[in-house]
Design a protein around this motif. Structure first.
Motif: not given
Length: 441
Positions: A190-199
């Motif tokens: 997993p990337a540190m810069s992932q977009r969790r706001d789209r989960y």
């Protein structure tokens, strides 16, 4: 008739009352500060940090624990294996994120791979540390988990998808889903810069469930951890203190007054990471980038009125430097090696040692960390999950700011008390915001 003016008397009275109130408010042991208690005090009569009533704390969000999740789709888009690197808590963080990704992409999760890491002196796998069957059962309804691929599957090795850091934030639906649909079996870190706001909420719930409800230590490891916990004198404080040569070298900070042996160890670990000098060194330290020394840690403990006879479990790896700066003040300090046989300790994998520290720390009466790394975040969150709120992160930034401003002695102690008092009372840094919500008390 002799007339006396009351104005001078009234002015003196007002000034006197104001000064008295100011002294009470600024005093660390002031009963006017919310929740100050006399039930737990320092040997000199001061209230310790743990006796303050909190204004806010973190608890698991209701949407996660009590939410009604949609049923898993009948068919998945393929299989995902999470490849985890680094120390135990870094790998655990990657696993939690990977579970969220698997649910986001409607994939079946293959048991994660814990990569062999020579740097961490590590060779144990997921099943060596965690209870596999428990993990699978607890994830039921959140994401499907399998121990291995179906026998009819053509390839046993996944197609690796690079999720490493890049400009901007990483989006799994845009960048990973096409590869999953094409290859049907992929591996990711997993990337540190992932977009969790789209989960969607169900993907966030899967991540939270994996991190805080599904990971139980494998039975042999948990038995060792329970025995260790039972042996530690009670009540006790668990301290995660970081001052190893490689960490200090990586921080690019310079220290005065260290022993020759410590300075040589730091220099050997620096390689090409030279320390900052001059004004840059000052800016770097004031940003809180420099690890606290054991001596500085003891100084802050005393400012927080933590009694010097406190039982302290040192949750730390090998190679800590300058420990006499702490143990000369706080003498009741124990470690894993204090209770484990030398053979048992020397034959133990790095992940197992980290798991013991983790287990003891989430079950300790109080927990203090001098850093805010992966272990500290996991421990703080699990303590909040279990209702243990005596958790505190020492402020490297505040310590640097106050000492650079020339504060010493009583002035420094009062400033450190106020900074950490406010952090503790407001519950700052106590949990991971993705799965926990702030509750006003």
């Amino acid at each position: 008739m002799f007339i006396v003016s009351v104005k001078p008397f009234f002015s003196v009275l007002v000034v006197g009352l104001c000064l008295t109130l100011a002294v009470l408010l600024l005093s660390p042991s002031s009963s006017l500060f919310p929740g100050a208690s006399v039930s737990s005090t320092h040997q000199r009569g001061y209230t310790d940090i743990w006796s303050l009533r909190r204004i806010a704390e973190w608890r698991p969000c209701k949407w996660w624990l009590q939410g009604h999740l949609p049923a898993l789709p009948a068919d998945s888009n393929g299989y995902i294996r999470v490849d985890c690197y680094g120390g135990l808590n870094q790998m655990r963080r990657d696993l939690c994120d990977g579970v969220g990704v698997a649910r986001l992409l409607n994939a079946t999760l293959v048991l994660p791979k814990f990569e062999v890491a020579a740097y961490w002196n590590e060779s144990s796998g997921f099943a060596d540390v965690f209870d596999v069957d428990y993990f699978i059962s607890q994830m039921n309804g959140y994401v499907k988990v399998v121990k291995e691929l179906p026998p009819e599957f053509p390839s046993k090795e996944p197609h690796h998808v690079d999720c490493s850091k890049r400009k901007g934030q990483f989006d799994y639906i845009e960048s990973v889903l096409p590869s999953l649909l094409e290859h049907h079996y992929i591996s990711i870190t997993p990337a540190m810069s992932q977009r969790r706001d789209r989960y969607p909420q169900y993907a966030k719930a899967a991540l939270c469930q994996a991190c805080y409800n599904a990971l139980r230590l494998a039975e042999p490891v948990e038995e060792k951890a329970k025995k260790l916990l039972e042996a530690i004198p009670k009540p006790f404080l668990s301290l995660h203190l970081r001052f190893e040569p490689d960490m200090v070298a990586y921080s690019q900070c310079e220290y005065q007054g260290l022993s020759t042996a410590s300075l040589e160890a730091i220099e050997a670990a620096r390689v090409d990471r030279k320390p900052w000098t001059g004004e840059l060194a000052k800016i770097w330290r004031k940003r809180g980038k420099c690890p606290l020394t054991p001596r500085e840690t003891a100084l802050i403990f005393q400012a927080l009125h933590i009694p010097t006879n406190t039982n302290i479990y040192l949750a730390a790896g090998d190679g800590l430097m300058e420990m006499e700066g702490f143990t000369s003040v706080y003498t009741n300090v124990v470690t894993k090696s204090s209770f484990l046989s030398s053979d048992d300790f020397s034959n133990m994998h790095g992940n197992t040692k980290a798991a013991l520290d983790y287990y003891v720390s989430i079950n300790s009466d109080s927990y203090v960390a001098t850093f805010f790394g992966n272990m500290d975040k996991m421990v703080a969150a699990m303590r909040a999950f279990n209702g243990k709120q005596r958790t505190l992160f020492l402020s490297r930034r505040a310590f640097a700011e106050f000492t650079y401003n020339g504060l010493k002695g009583k002035e420094l102690n009062q400033a450190l008390w106020k900074a950490h008092r406010d952090d503790f009372v407001m519950g700052r840094g106590s949990a991971l915001s993705d799965c926990f919500c702030e509750f006003k008390l």
